[in-house]
Design a protein around this motif. Structure first.
Motif, PDB file in Angstrom:
ATOM      1  N   PHE A  57       0.826  -1.203   0.000  1.00 18.13           N
ATOM      2  CA  PHE A  57       0.000   0.000   0.000  1.00 18.13           C
ATOM      3  C   PHE A  57       0.865   1.260   0.000  1.00 18.13           C
ATOM      4  CE2 PHE A  57      -1.805   3.426   2.572  1.00 18.13           C
ATOM      5  CZ  PHE A  57      -2.937   3.736   1.827  1.00 18.13           C
ATOM      6  N   ALA A  61       0.523   4.217  -2.610  1.00 14.31           N
ATOM      7  CA  ALA A  61      -0.163   5.354  -1.974  1.00 14.31           C
ATOM      8  C   ALA A  61      -0.053   6.671  -2.765  1.00 14.31           C
ATOM      9  CB  ALA A  61       0.351   5.537  -0.546  1.00 14.31           C
ATOM     10  N   ILE A  64      -2.876   6.887  -5.362  1.00 12.72           N
ATOM     11  CA  ILE A  64      -4.266   6.571  -5.048  1.00 12.72           C
ATOM     12  C   ILE A  64      -5.223   7.701  -5.434  1.00 12.72           C
ATOM     13  CG2 ILE A  64      -5.868   6.253  -3.099  1.00 12.72           C
ATOM     14  CD1 ILE A  64      -3.941   4.210  -2.034  1.00 12.72           C
ATOM     15  N   ALA A  74     -11.968   6.901  -3.611  1.00 11.83           N
ATOM     16  CA  ALA A  74     -10.536   6.576  -3.509  1.00 11.83           C
ATOM     17  C   ALA A  74     -10.284   5.652  -2.323  1.00 11.83           C
ATOM     18  CB  ALA A  74      -9.729   7.863  -3.359  1.00 11.83           C
ATOM     19  N   LYS A  75     -11.182   5.752  -1.323  1.00 11.55           N
ATOM     20  CA  LYS A  75     -10.988   4.915  -0.122  1.00 11.55           C
ATOM     21  C   LYS A  75     -11.106   3.431  -0.466  1.00 11.55           C
ATOM     22  CE  LYS A  75     -13.078   8.513   2.643  1.00 11.55           C
ATOM     23  NZ  LYS A  75     -14.366   8.944   3.226  1.00 11.55           N
ATOM     24  N   ALA A  78      -7.915   2.301  -1.969  1.00  8.98           N
ATOM     25  CA  ALA A  78      -6.898   2.146  -0.920  1.00  8.98           C
ATOM     26  C   ALA A  78      -7.106   0.837  -0.170  1.00  8.98           C
ATOM     27  CB  ALA A  78      -6.969   3.331   0.041  1.00  8.98           C
ATOM     28  N   ARG A  79      -8.349   0.526   0.161  1.00 12.28           N
ATOM     29  CA  ARG A  79      -8.638  -0.691   0.918  1.00 12.28           C
ATOM     30  C   ARG A  79      -8.237  -1.942   0.135  1.00 12.28           C
ATOM     31  NH1 ARG A  79     -13.800   1.200   1.989  1.00 12.28           N
ATOM     32  NH2 ARG A  79     -13.768   2.522   3.828  1.00 12.28           N
ATOM     33  N   LEU A  82      -4.635  -2.685   0.514  1.00 11.66           N
ATOM     34  CA  LEU A  82      -4.169  -2.901   1.889  1.00 11.66           C
ATOM     35  C   LEU A  82      -4.345  -4.360   2.312  1.00 11.66           C
ATOM     36  CD1 LEU A  82      -5.165   0.231   3.955  1.00 11.66           C
ATOM     37  CD2 LEU A  82      -3.027  -1.002   4.184  1.00 11.66           C
TER      38      LEU A  82
END
Lengths: 273, 232
Positions: A57, A61, A64, A74-75, A78-79, A82
């Motif tokens: 990640f 990053a 993202i 965008a979250k 990101a998830r 991760l």
């Protein structure tokens, strides 16, 4: 089109189609510089649950916010990155480059499905990890360390410098070169790239075995000079015992037991003589 | 600089190289030993101690999930203990082999303990991922990424603290033990650096038992012997 592309170093001989959107190195470095230095710390937060998930990640990053489509969360992106990730040390950078490339293309509106990105990420991870780990851990590092040890036996630093130079040449080529290749070609980065990168595999393996033989012979020469036949005989015993026990005991136990036995042999030999 | 501080700073830096996946290989014992020797003002003994530890583990490769001992800390430990203990006036120079043996034993303990510490770290460090997930859920991606890099400080701190403890407690222990048990019988132990590497040669042999590589191993051995025969 292909003739116009500069071809040098690890960027050639893969047999793949050259990237259509090849940009200048400066532009590439500006865009990906933030990710490249992060490659070198990917395993810092390694854990039993997601392995290098957080490290992966941290590499993606910087992209993202740029890679989320208009109106898309965008979250969520990101998830996704991760989660679990395990591609070993040396070629995880190729996977990171490929994923960044695919996410960027997806953000531009190209038909790249999320499932495809996840699939490529998982497939490349498992294939590349084994290949790179074997090349480095079982061939290159033992070769370099054997050379360094032979040189250190005679009080020289030359072998150590040679080891660091040899290892880091391939190391940087795999990590930085691998990322650049992946980021340029995306999932088009083929097995031929890895084959090209590690084409010296058999040669390195052969050299490692040869250097091992040289190392063993020089040990006997030194032992004969230091303690005569008694040392040579003990060397044969220690060498054979280590080779036999290598498949049965852990390295730490072998080293502890045989070191203690060697110390006892020396003391007894000293008392007797 | 204070030797404890020098050795601890070096161990912290090498732990960073070893555990963060920077992996420039400067944390290998042969290199770490030399660096410790340079930091403590005796590169020759540092290289010797680090190289012997390296040779013991030459055939150890991290395949099939076997756990790796923390040789980065072990390399600095063996060199630091050996150099600092030999500097003590209480140690008889003739007991060099005994001091080396005790330093080596201590460094093996450090390497084994380092592995246990790292296994503990791997079983607990998911808390960073959990925290990063929560931060990512709030859109704080840079902070989530920074959490990952904060673990670098932990790797450095562990290396620093372990080496500080090893040097502070270990040097008097090595000096005391060598002084207490040293005698005429300890002198033959000077041959240890010559004999111990055979253990590594054996593990290298086990690594090259295949047809082709076994042949090449034998070829390397015979080449040296032939050169010596013709030279004499």
């Amino acid at each position: 089109m292909e003739k116009d592309l500069p071809r040098e170093g690890i960027w050639i001989e893969t047999g793949n189609t050259p990237p259509a959107r090849r940009r200048s190195r400066a532009a590439f470095a500006k865009e990906h510089g933030g990710a490249i230095w992060r490659l070198f710390f990917i395993q810092s937060s390694r854990n039993e649950r997601t392995l290098d998930g957080l490290g992966f990640f941290s590499i993606v990053a910087p992209f993202i916010s740029k890679c989320s489509r208009p109106g898309e969360d965008a979250k969520e992106l990101a998830r996704r990155h991760l989660g679990y990730f395990n591609a070993g040390l040396y070629l995880s950078s190729v996977v990171a480059g490929v994923v960044v490339n695919m996410e960027q293309r997806r953000a531009r509106g190209e038909p790249v499905a999320v499932e495809r990105i996840e699939g490529v990420k998982a497939a490349l991870s498992s294939v590349l990890a084994a290949r790179a780990n074997y090349y480095f851990d079982a061939l290159l590092v033992p070769l370099g360390l054997t050379i360094a040890s032979i040189s250190a036996m005679y009080g020289s630093y030359a072998g150590l410098i040679a080891f660091l130079a040899l290892y880091n040449f391939f190391h940087f080529q795999s990590r930085i070169g691998g990322y650049c290749r992946g980021a340029e070609l995306g999932e088009g980065v083929g097995g031929t790239f890895v084959a090209r990168l590690y084409r010296e595999e058999r040669l390195i393996g052969g050299c490692a075995a040869f250097a091992g033989g040289v190392f063993a012979a020089l040990l006997f020469v030194k032992a004969r000079g230091a303690g005569g036949v008694g040392f040579v005989a003990w060397g044969v015993v220690a060498c054979a015992a280590s080779a036999v026990l290598a498949r049965k005991l852990s390295f730490m136990r072998i080293v502890a037991v045989l070191s203690a036995a060697t110390a006892i042999y020396l003391v007894v030999r000293g008392i007797v003589s | 600089m204070n030797p404890v501080l020098s050795a601890s700073l070096l161990a912290g830096a090498l732990a960073l190289d070893n555990r963060s996946s920077l992996r420039l290989m400067v944390s290998q014992p042969v290199c770490g030993g030399l660096l410790a020797g340079l930091a403590l003002g005796n590169p020759r003994d540092g290289l010797l101690a680090g190289a012997v530890l390296q040779m013991l583990f030459l055939g150890m490769i991290p395949v099939r999930g076997i756990g790796m001992s923390d040789l980065a800390l072990g390399g600095v430990a063996v060199s630091s203990l050996f150099i600092l203990a030999m500097r003590s006036a209480a140690v008889d120079p003739a007991a060099k082999g005994l001091v080396f043996l005790i330093s080596l034993a201590a460094s093996l303990g450090v390497a084994a303990a380092g592995r246990l510490v790292y296994r503990f770290w791997e079983s607990r460090s998911h808390v960073f991922t959990d925290a990063a997930l929560r931060l990512a859920g709030r859109g704080r991606f840079a902070l989530a990424s920074a959490l990952h890099f904060s673990t670098l400080a932990i790797h450095f701190a562990v290396g620093f603290a372990v080496m500080a403890a090893v040097v502070i407690a270990g040097v008097p222990a090595v000096v005391g033990t060598a002084g207490a048990v040293s005698g005429k019988w300890a002198e033959p132990l000077a041959g240890l650096p010559v004999l111990l590497p055979f253990i590594g040669a054996g593990s290298l042999l086990a690594l090259n038992l295949g047809k082709v590589r076994g042949f090449l191993f034998l070829a390397g051995f015979c080449t040296v012997m032939l050169v010596l025969v013709f030279r004499s």
